[in-house]
Design a protein around this motif. Sequence first.
Motif, short mmCIF file in Angstrom:
data_model
loop_
_atom_site.label_atom_id
_atom_site.label_comp_id
_atom_site.label_asym_id
_atom_site.label_seq_id
_atom_site.Cartn_x
_atom_site.Cartn_y
_atom_site.Cartn_z
N ASN A 26 0.82 -1.20 0.00
CA ASN A 26 0.00 0.00 0.00
C ASN A 26 0.85 1.26 0.00
O ASN A 26 0.50 2.26 -0.64
CB ASN A 26 -0.94 0.00 1.21
CG ASN A 26 -2.27 -0.65 0.90
OD1 ASN A 26 -2.65 -0.82 -0.25
ND2 ASN A 26 -2.98 -1.04 1.94
N TYR B 167 -7.13 0.67 6.21
CA TYR B 167 -6.24 0.07 5.21
C TYR B 167 -4.86 -0.14 5.83
O TYR B 167 -4.49 0.50 6.82
CB TYR B 167 -6.12 0.95 3.96
CG TYR B 167 -5.58 2.35 4.21
CD1 TYR B 167 -4.22 2.64 4.11
CD2 TYR B 167 -6.44 3.40 4.52
CE1 TYR B 167 -3.73 3.90 4.33
CE2 TYR B 167 -5.97 4.68 4.75
CZ TYR B 167 -4.62 4.93 4.65
OH TYR B 167 -4.14 6.21 4.88
N PRO C 145 -4.55 3.32 -1.41
CA PRO C 145 -4.49 1.94 -0.90
C PRO C 145 -5.45 1.03 -1.63
O PRO C 145 -6.51 1.45 -2.08
CB PRO C 145 -4.86 2.10 0.58
CG PRO C 145 -5.64 3.37 0.64
CD PRO C 145 -5.07 4.27 -0.40
N THR D 231 -0.94 0.12 6.19
CA THR D 231 0.12 1.07 5.86
C THR D 231 1.20 0.96 6.93
O THR D 231 0.93 0.50 8.05
CB THR D 231 -0.39 2.51 5.80
OG1 THR D 231 0.70 3.39 5.44
CG2 THR D 231 -0.95 2.97 7.13
#
Length: 358
Positions: A94, A206, A104, A208
């Motif tokens: 991502n 998401y 992402p 990361t």
Amino acid sequence: MGLIKGAINAVADPRLFFILAVVGLGVIVWKRERVASNAFGYGLLGFLTVFFIFGTFDFNFRQIVTKPDNVPIVGLIFLLAFFVWYSIREGVLNDRRIAAGQGPIEKAESDRVWVWPDLVYTELISLILCSVVLIVWSIFLKAPLEQPANPANTPNPSKAPWYFLGLQEMLVYFDPWLAGVVLPSLIIVGLICIPYVDKNPKGNGYYTFAERKAEITIFMFGFVVLWCSLIVLGTFLRGPNWNFFGPFEFWDIHKLAALTNVNLSEYVWVRALRMGLPTNWFVREIFGILLVLFYVFVLPVLLARGLLKTYLAKLGAPRYYVTVLLFLMMLSLPLKMLARWLFNLKYIVAIGEYFFNI
């Protein structure tokens, strides 16, 4: 074979084991681009598989690993390794997409699926598979039911369930009121405080790493290096009389640990100043009391003016001091563990007159 087993037993020494765990976390963070590769992930799982297969040819190792209580922990080790690697991998992928301006993958429209039927079907299949595994498991691996508790014949070692082994290990280094009440309460309070002290919207929904380096590193240190390593130590390396044993070492009930635990006051008054311990508890423990007060109240201020100045500006004073205090409380566990292993230090403050020890 003997040399390999001896080397593994030496690495399992808690001092080296813990240091290697911290170094391993640093390597994962520093070289995450390489860690995120499929070759590393599958290689790690392959290495664990070879290690456990190799270990099963040893009687002592097999006695520990195949114990019905410990079999789930072996499975959890594989799951932990896989999901830590997978989370790093997804975060790195991502980060590459975000750097390229693509966003992402979790927010890509083409990747979205419906709850019905996609998610429900997946959950149904998972439910069936888990039920089959549990049924087969219960047939071939009998539950370790023992005789009713007998105070005249207690097991040695007497261990808590695996999910409490971290707390049981903490009791070795802290007084029961700290290890059993204060620190677990701070863990709960810290989890509750996360949404209020960490308002960074990045990384919400998401994977990361680049956008939340400090937060993810601290979490991995607390969960993987501290909590999970304590469970591994308590499950596989703690033997009779709560002594440390290597994975290929016989659990000798007569093993004696050549340790003389010493309080900080004894180090200062007896060993450094060559004097007897003062009879007044406050005078005797003044150095430990000052050290604890410095650690809890002065160190956060010094960090705010130096190393963590940017975090003070970012979070504001109230959220900063709550965060740093919780972090220092978490850091007190590895510091106390290393002090015990390296210097045989038992308590920083030992006020036996009032049953108060730190």
